[in-house]
Scaffold this motif. Structure first.
Motif, PDB file in Angstrom:
ATOM      1  N   ASN A  22       0.828  -1.209   0.000  1.00 42.38           N
ATOM      2  CA  ASN A  22       0.000   0.000   0.000  1.00 42.38           C
ATOM      3  C   ASN A  22       0.862   1.258   0.000  1.00 42.38           C
ATOM      4  N   ASN A  47       3.247  10.117  -9.746  1.00 40.42           N
ATOM      5  CA  ASN A  47       2.522  10.404 -10.984  1.00 40.42           C
ATOM      6  C   ASN A  47       1.825  11.764 -10.904  1.00 40.42           C
ATOM      7  N   GLU A  48       1.243  12.057  -9.763  1.00 40.46           N
ATOM      8  CA  GLU A  48       0.597  13.359  -9.603  1.00 40.46           C
ATOM      9  C   GLU A  48       1.610  14.491  -9.692  1.00 40.46           C
ATOM     10  N   LEU A  66       2.210   1.704  -3.556  1.00 38.09           N
ATOM     11  CA  LEU A  66       1.186   2.230  -4.462  1.00 38.09           C
ATOM     12  C   LEU A  66       0.917   3.705  -4.199  1.00 38.09           C
ATOM     13  N   GLN A  67       0.887   4.055  -2.919  1.00 38.43           N
ATOM     14  CA  GLN A  67       0.656   5.456  -2.582  1.00 38.43           C
ATOM     15  C   GLN A  67       1.805   6.334  -3.073  1.00 38.43           C
ATOM     16  N   SER A  68       3.033   5.852  -2.917  1.00 35.49           N
ATOM     17  CA  SER A  68       4.191   6.618  -3.394  1.00 35.49           C
ATOM     18  C   SER A  68       4.166   6.753  -4.908  1.00 35.49           C
ATOM     19  N   GLN A  69       3.753   5.693  -5.609  1.00 34.74           N
ATOM     20  CA  GLN A  69       3.665   5.745  -7.068  1.00 34.74           C
ATOM     21  C   GLN A  69       2.605   6.748  -7.517  1.00 34.74           C
ATOM     22  N   ARG A  70       1.455   6.774  -6.837  1.00 34.22           N
ATOM     23  CA  ARG A  70       0.405   7.740  -7.171  1.00 34.22           C
ATOM     24  C   ARG A  70       0.877   9.169  -6.931  1.00 34.22           C
ATOM     25  N   GLU A  71       1.573   9.369  -5.820  1.00 32.20           N
ATOM     26  CA  GLU A  71       2.081  10.716  -5.526  1.00 32.20           C
ATOM     27  C   GLU A  71       3.111  11.146  -6.567  1.00 32.20           C
TER      28      GLU A  71
END
Length: 218
Positions: free
Chosen positions: A182, A192-193, A185-190
């Protein structure tokens, strides 16, 4: 007229004389109580005690078995300062292990009861789990009229302990894995943002356009 003091004194010789006259009565009473004690002892059913010993790992950071015990304090609601021995004793006396023993050896039929709470109490009554304060060794003992049955039960408690430790260790490892996944995934989303925001900023301020114009001039 005052009584003389020697009228109230009894010498040791007088006591010995009294005991000598009553010697047969004393011997008879002693014999009766002795025979009664022997008969009572013989009337009691024989019980056998089977004992296993476990040496828990010392400290809370070791490998092997300690790795399985590492997260048990929080899992069982015990303070973080609880020793591995105390944790293992709590598992051995817990309902999950006791119920596994009850089902494995059909103890509800043995104790002739359909009430699980009663059978649990009877099982725990025959079970003794102690930790030596100096060596830390845990003794698991079970008492029964059948020595083979007592031995099997004592060994089964140790086996169920191992299973429970492995189960909790697997659950703890799974929880840790889910947590790290988790976080990834959160680091990857951040990330990408952040990249999308950077591109929007460059486009809105003409950074990309100026770069393209400079390239065409060259």
């Amino acid at each position: 007229m005052p009584l003389e003091e020697d009228q109230y004194e009894i010498s040791l010789l007088d006591i010995f004389e009294i005991l000598w006259r009553k010697k047969f009565f004393i011997i008879f009473i002693t014999f009766i109580f002795g025979v009664a004690s022997i008969l009572y002892a013989l009337s009691l059913p024989l019980t056998y005690r089977a004992e296993c010993r476990i040496l828990p790992p010392q400290g809370r950071t070791g490998g092997g078995l300690m790795a399985q015990v590492g997260g048990l304090a929080d899992f069982m609601g015990l303070p973080s300062s609880a020793t591995s021995g105390r944790l293992m004793i709590g598992i051995l006396q817990g309902n999950s292990v006791v119920d596994a023993i009850i089902e494995r050896f059909h103890l509800m039929e043995k104790f002739s009861s359909d009430i699980r709470v009663t059978v649990r109490a009877a099982t725990l009554g025959a079970l003794t789990v102690q930790e030596d304060a100096r060596s830390g060794i845990i003794s698991v003992a079970f008492i029964d009229q059948d020595p083979v049955f007592a031995t099997n039960i004592a060994n089964a408690f140790v086996e169920e302990l191992q299973k429970k430790l492995q189960e909790i260790s697997f659950e703890d490892a799974q929880q840790r894995r889910n947590f790290f996944e988790n976080q990834l995934l959160q680091s990857q989303r951040e990330l990408n943002e952040a990249e999308a925001n950077m591109i929007n900023y460059q486009q809105s301020h003409g950074v990309i356009a100026r770069s393209e114009e400079h390239t065409s001039e060259l």
